[in-house]
Design an enzyme around this catalytic site. Sequence first.
Site, PDB file in Angstrom:
ATOM      1  N   SER A  31       0.838  -1.210   0.000  1.00 16.00           N
ATOM      2  CA  SER A  31       0.000   0.000   0.000  1.00 16.00           C
ATOM      3  C   SER A  31       0.868   1.254   0.000  1.00 16.00           C
ATOM      4  O   SER A  31       0.622   2.211  -0.745  1.00 16.00           O
ATOM      5  CB  SER A  31      -0.880   0.022   1.256  1.00 16.00           C
ATOM      6  OG  SER A  31      -1.776  -1.048   1.243  1.00 16.00           O
ATOM      7  N   SER A 177     -13.375   1.216   2.455  1.00 14.95           N
ATOM      8  CA  SER A 177     -12.364   0.866   1.457  1.00 14.95           C
ATOM      9  C   SER A 177     -11.353   1.987   1.332  1.00 14.95           C
ATOM     10  O   SER A 177     -11.689   3.117   0.967  1.00 14.95           O
ATOM     11  CB  SER A 177     -13.032   0.623   0.096  1.00 14.95           C
ATOM     12  OG  SER A 177     -12.078   0.761  -0.945  1.00 14.95           O
ATOM     13  N   GLN A 179      -9.127   2.094  -0.862  1.00 20.27           N
ATOM     14  CA  GLN A 179      -8.923   2.399  -2.279  1.00 20.27           C
ATOM     15  C   GLN A 179      -9.911   3.461  -2.743  1.00 20.27           C
ATOM     16  O   GLN A 179      -9.535   4.392  -3.458  1.00 20.27           O
ATOM     17  CB  GLN A 179      -9.058   1.128  -3.120  1.00 20.27           C
ATOM     18  CG  GLN A 179      -7.940   0.139  -2.841  1.00 20.27           C
ATOM     19  CD  GLN A 179      -8.054  -1.137  -3.653  1.00 20.27           C
ATOM     20  OE1 GLN A 179      -8.987  -1.309  -4.431  1.00 20.27           O
ATOM     21  NE2 GLN A 179      -7.104  -2.029  -3.467  1.00 20.27           N
ATOM     22  N   ASP A 331      -6.989  -8.326   4.127  1.00 13.25           N
ATOM     23  CA  ASP A 331      -6.191  -9.198   3.255  1.00 13.25           C
ATOM     24  C   ASP A 331      -5.686 -10.447   3.979  1.00 13.25           C
ATOM     25  O   ASP A 331      -5.030 -11.297   3.368  1.00 13.25           O
ATOM     26  CB  ASP A 331      -4.992  -8.428   2.688  1.00 13.25           C
ATOM     27  CG  ASP A 331      -5.444  -7.330   1.734  1.00 13.25           C
ATOM     28  OD1 ASP A 331      -6.534  -7.461   1.146  1.00 13.25           O
ATOM     29  OD2 ASP A 331      -4.712  -6.333   1.592  1.00 13.25           O
ATOM     30  N   LYS A 358     -12.070  -9.440  -4.237  1.00 12.71           N
ATOM     31  CA  LYS A 358     -10.619  -9.253  -4.208  1.00 12.71           C
ATOM     32  C   LYS A 358      -9.999  -9.864  -5.473  1.00 12.71           C
ATOM     33  O   LYS A 358     -10.693 -10.056  -6.462  1.00 12.71           O
ATOM     34  CB  LYS A 358     -10.050  -9.890  -2.927  1.00 12.71           C
ATOM     35  CG  LYS A 358     -10.482  -9.161  -1.665  1.00 12.71           C
ATOM     36  CD  LYS A 358      -9.936  -7.752  -1.638  1.00 12.71           C
ATOM     37  CE  LYS A 358     -10.442  -6.983  -0.436  1.00 12.71           C
ATOM     38  NZ  LYS A 358     -10.096  -5.553  -0.516  1.00 12.71           N
ATOM     39  N   ARG A 362     -12.420 -14.567  -2.853  1.00 11.64           N
ATOM     40  CA  ARG A 362     -11.601 -15.231  -1.824  1.00 11.64           C
ATOM     41  C   ARG A 362     -12.420 -16.090  -0.881  1.00 11.64           C
ATOM     42  O   ARG A 362     -11.902 -17.074  -0.344  1.00 11.64           O
ATOM     43  CB  ARG A 362     -10.829 -14.193  -1.003  1.00 11.64           C
ATOM     44  CG  ARG A 362      -9.579 -13.770  -1.667  1.00 11.64           C
ATOM     45  CD  ARG A 362      -8.640 -12.989  -0.786  1.00 11.64           C
ATOM     46  NE  ARG A 362      -7.508 -12.600  -1.614  1.00 11.64           N
ATOM     47  CZ  ARG A 362      -6.776 -11.512  -1.454  1.00 11.64           C
ATOM     48  NH1 ARG A 362      -7.047 -10.676  -0.461  1.00 11.64           N
ATOM     49  NH2 ARG A 362      -5.765 -11.252  -2.249  1.00 11.64           N
TER      50      ARG A 362
HETATM   51  C1  S3P Z   1      -5.598  -1.432  -0.120  1.00 16.03           C
HETATM   52  C2  S3P Z   1      -6.891  -1.480   0.357  1.00 16.03           C
HETATM   53  C3  S3P Z   1      -7.651  -2.721   0.511  1.00 16.03           C
HETATM   54  C4  S3P Z   1      -6.767  -3.949   0.432  1.00 16.03           C
HETATM   55  C5  S3P Z   1      -5.776  -3.860  -0.676  1.00 16.03           C
HETATM   56  C6  S3P Z   1      -4.864  -2.665  -0.475  1.00 16.03           C
HETATM   57  C7  S3P Z   1      -4.920  -0.126  -0.250  1.00 16.03           C
HETATM   58  O1  S3P Z   1      -8.632  -2.797  -0.516  1.00 16.03           O
HETATM   59  O2  S3P Z   1      -7.551  -5.109   0.280  1.00 16.03           O
HETATM   60  O3  S3P Z   1      -4.962  -5.017  -0.741  1.00 16.03           O
HETATM   61  O4  S3P Z   1      -3.681  -0.091  -0.376  1.00 16.03           O
HETATM   62  O5  S3P Z   1      -5.618   0.895  -0.224  1.00 16.03           O
HETATM   63  P1  S3P Z   1     -10.075  -2.086  -0.366  1.00 16.03           P
HETATM   64  O6  S3P Z   1      -9.892  -0.633  -0.386  1.00 16.03           O
HETATM   65  O7  S3P Z   1     -10.863  -2.573  -1.562  1.00 16.03           O
HETATM   66  O8  S3P Z   1     -10.646  -2.594   0.927  1.00 16.03           O
END
Ligand code: S3P
Length: 449
Positions: A31, A177, A179, A331, A358, A362
């Site tokens: 990340s 999330s 992301q 994760d 994912k 999963r």
């Molecule tokens: C991440 C957010 C998570 C995680 C991913 C990395 C990030 O996803 O599962 O491996 O770096 O922002 P989500 O935002 O979909 O929960």
Amino acid sequence: MKEASSDAPLKLSAVRSRALVGRQRPPGDKSISHRALLLGLLCVGETTIEGLLEGEDVLRTAEACRALGATVTRGAAGRWSVRGAGLGSLVAPRETLDFGNAGTGSRLMMGVVAGHPIAARFDGDASLRKRPMRRVLEPLIKQGARVLEEHEGGRLPILLQGSGAPFPIEYLTPVASAQIKSAVLLAGLNSPGRTVVMEREASRDHTEKMLNHFGARVTVEPYNGSGRRIALEGRPNLRATTVRVPADPSSAAFPLAAALVVPGSDVLIESVMINPLRCGLIETLLEMGADITIENRRGESGEEVADLRARYSRNLRGVEVPAARAPSMIDEYPILAVIAAFAAGGTIMRGLSELRVKESDRLAAIAAGLEANGVSCNIQGDDLYVEGAGGAVRGSGLVKTHLDHRIAMSFLIMGLASNESVTVDDASMIATSFPDFRELMGSLGASFA
Ligand code: S3P
């Protein structure tokens, strides 16, 4: 061995191993690595990144940063330099941005593109093409971006047209999330006003922290109990800086889990990020009776890191993992499910709907992998129940990984402690997040065939 990323599947088996002993540092956090490159792209001047994860997902982001105008170079191992194009000055990429398997890289970059008057085409591998992008596109459209082309149901390939003056918006994310949150904030960077994101449960906060580290003004307040309200002032004067990337707790989870289930093991995993929003697995394992100690806590580039010592834990017991903990260990469910298979009694993991979107579904992949190795489990709604063996599991299964690195690594760890070997149909995707997985595990005493 570096796992090859050729098209040929790489079948791999893990066999019952002697005690795992030693100390190792897992690769840099995925990340943080993506975010360091992206913020480097958005600064003028040189950003230095130490300890960048050189996994395929992150290398795709580095390549995309080049396509948008940055000069990205690698010095010594893990030491990278980014000379950014600067906020507001990105160039339109000439070619499709191919993010391979990387959900984080693609979604965060959509945020970056949405805040600039450029168009970019996004694509990825068969796994990424199945993943939902509407969750990111919806807020980006509110910010002024336009989706010129998309595949059915908001899937890749997508052609996105950004805006040179994104609207300042207030947005409540529909799911916790990081992301989604990060895409909105990255688009909001070039907005003439303030962008606010609210989340009902706190998700990982690396974007907020790193934005502050690069000189932006981000404030975080509690929202509705356990949620957060994040406000970003647009058009900050971003300053190029140095980022030291701590070891990834999601990768550390694999040697840690192996030490807990392989009899006689004693392993020290160094410099692991222990950001509280990433520590749900450790919390859960301690509740299960795992012998884990957190040593030498210290700060590094705005994140807390520590060394984790994990020893074989004969008396692991099943627990109930509440849904509210999911964002802090999202994760880590595949590896937790594997550990739960060795514990005495049942483990119930609640609120796992996000696992369905994912790198693979999963939830289904975990259940199929457990069953193939003689472990009883069932899915009820969004909950997963795993019946522990109270000792070694049978093994002998062939696990379908569905282009999912964490499914591959989790079931290889199972094979190190099961009665018969465990085989995964394709270990090549491990290179996306943990290119040296096999060497690192092997140096601790793990056996693969
Ligand atoms: C991440 C957010 C998570 C995680 C991913 C990395 C990030 O996803 O599962 O491996 O770096 O922002 P989500 O935002 O979909 O929960």
